[in-house]
Design a protein around this motif. Structure first.
Motif, PDB file in Angstrom:
ATOM      1  N   PRO A   1      -6.281   2.924  15.791  1.00 52.38           N
ATOM      2  CA  PRO A   1      -5.245   3.545  14.956  1.00 52.38           C
ATOM      3  C   PRO A   1      -3.857   3.004  15.297  1.00 52.38           C
TER       4      PRO A   1
ATOM      5  N   LEU B   1      -6.499   4.486   5.041  1.00 45.65           N
ATOM      6  CA  LEU B   1      -5.850   3.483   5.866  1.00 45.65           C
ATOM      7  C   LEU B   1      -6.860   2.980   6.888  1.00 45.65           C
TER       8      LEU B   1
ATOM      9  N   MET C   1      -3.684  -4.226   8.296  1.00 48.57           N
ATOM     10  CA  MET C   1      -4.150  -2.938   7.812  1.00 48.57           C
ATOM     11  C   MET C   1      -4.559  -3.070   6.352  1.00 48.57           C
TER      12      MET C   1
ATOM     13  N   SER D   1     -10.162   4.941  11.031  1.00 43.60           N
ATOM     14  CA  SER D   1      -9.637   5.074   9.674  1.00 43.60           C
ATOM     15  C   SER D   1      -9.147   6.491   9.431  1.00 43.60           C
ATOM     16  N   SER D   2      -8.111   6.606   8.594  1.00 42.88           N
ATOM     17  CA  SER D   2      -7.541   7.897   8.206  1.00 42.88           C
ATOM     18  C   SER D   2      -7.705   8.046   6.698  1.00 42.88           C
TER      19      SER D   2
ATOM     20  N   VAL E   1      -4.753  -0.718   3.043  1.00 41.58           N
ATOM     21  CA  VAL E   1      -4.299   0.544   2.470  1.00 41.58           C
ATOM     22  C   VAL E   1      -4.892   0.649   1.077  1.00 41.58           C
TER      23      VAL E   1
ATOM     24  N   GLN F   1       0.306   4.295  10.873  1.00 39.68           N
ATOM     25  CA  GLN F   1      -0.772   5.093  10.294  1.00 39.68           C
ATOM     26  C   GLN F   1      -0.665   6.546  10.705  1.00 39.68           C
TER      27      GLN F   1
END
Length: 374
Positions: free
Chosen positions: A195, A188, A168, A221-222, A170, A199
């Motif tokens: 996902p 993220l 991941m 993505s978030s 970040v 996350q």
């Protein structure tokens, strides 16, 4: 014939669901025909090949998954190239050798004793033997250290998988909107394109925190965006964010040391920011990338950044500070920011003084004060 966009989107969603449920064969059957129709240089061919590489990894076909990742090295999207490169590092990582004691080896059939000898031994009357009783235990019982060490390693592995659940990226961004105003943004990005459980839990915790963050889901993505914050609220929010990540992962990460001082001189603000982030408890894993983005900020304002160096982003006054797991990260910023309201008030005051001086000069020349026309 190329599939319609709706059919392509539905096929990709069905493949993602199959990967999440562990049905990798179904995902491979859906993605392989689509990959033949789309080039890996442009979307959606790059996303299809990342999903196909994930499904092939689930089936244990590491060579084919690595080939999919290598085909994305010339992709037009830098983010997809980075994801493929990180996933390729995981695939090409050396495999650990399993100790022989951990495996059970069955004897060969040609080396086993004949069944006739076993049958004759069973027909013979058993002999009764009196076994001596074992001596009573002496001294305190010692705990099995080897088993305890294995249990501790398994627990640490489970906690790390709960934190990362794979690879991941970040990224936390500090946007200086003006004197005394800051906006925080956390992004993220999972490398595999799906996902991750950590996350989802972290995004759910931040959206219910105070102040609440706004969640924007951009594919896998978030993006979590905070409202405009004062420096004190920004420091508190950053400490709360890292505390939530440490609690969800079960890792003893100490709270960050953040010192944010601002001196307001009406026409501008002098900012003095110091960040000390201790990540010694976080091990360095392939595919894990932690970054802090700063904008807008001149390069000369960054006085110290260690152990990672400041990197340019291609945009003016925007910089990236990579964080190093397993080390203490330190950042020192000192800069001056002009206040538009203060500058405007100063210009108005100077204009009034100039008008007064011109009026006094007019009176001294005998022209008198200005009058309204009759």
């Amino acid at each position: 014939m190329a599939p319609e966009p709706q059919d392509l989107s539905s096929a990709m969603n069905e493949a993602r669901v199959a990967i999440e449920r562990g049905n990798y064969g179904r995902a491979v059957a859906l993605l392989e025909p689509l990959c033949e129709l789309h080039s890996p240089l442009n979307p959606p061919g790059d996303i299809l090949r990342l999903l196909l590489a994930t499904a092939l990894m689930g089936q244990g076909q590491g060579e084919r998954a690595a080939a999919c990742c290598r085909s994305l090295q010339s992709c037009s999207d830098p983010q997809r190239r980075s994801q493929a490169r990180d996933l390729l590092q995981v695939l090409e990582a050396p495999a650990l050798r399993r100790p022989r004691e951990w495996s059970l080896t069955l004897p060969r059939l040609d080396e086993a004793p004949p069944l006739e000898g076993i049958a004759s031994a069973r027909r013979s009357p058993p002999r009764r033997t009196v076994e001596a009783l074992p001596p009573p235990p002496v001294g305190p019982t010692r705990s099995p250290l080897g088993f305890a060490a294995i249990v501790v390693l398994l627990l640490v592995g489970l906690l790390l998988s709960g934190l990362l659940s794979g690879c991941m990226r970040v990224e936390t961004q500090l946007s200086f909107e003006g004197p005394g105003r800051v906006r925080l943004e956390h992004r993220l990005d999972p490398v595999a394109g799906t996902p991750l459980p950590f996350q989802k839990r972290w995004a759910r915790a931040l959206t219910s925190s105070k102040p609440p963050y706004t969640l924007e889901q951009k594919g896998p993505s978030s993006v979590l965006l905070s409202p405009l914050l004062t420096p004190r609220d920004a420091v508190s929010s950053l400490q709360q964010t890292l505390g939530l990540a440490s609690e969800l992962a079960g890792l003893p990460i100490p709270p960050p040391l953040l010192a944010w001082r601002e001196t307001n001189l009406l026409i501008g603000v002098h900012q003095d920011i110091e960040v000390d982030l201790d990540l010694q408890a976080l091990p360095s894993l392939p595919g894990l990338e932690l970054r802090l983005r700063l904008s807008p900020l001149p390069r000369r304002a960054i006085r110290q950044a260690m152990p990672g160096s400041i990197q340019a982003t291609g945009r003016p006054e925007a910089w990236i500070w990579p964080l190093q797991p397993g080390a203490v990260n330190t950042l020192v910023i000192r800069c001056w920011r002009w206040n538009p309201l203060g500058l405007g008030g100063l210009l108005i005051l100077l204009g009034l003084l100039l008008v007064v001086q011109l009026q006094r000069l007019r009176v001294r020349l005998g022209m008198g004060l200005p009058e309204l026309p009759a």
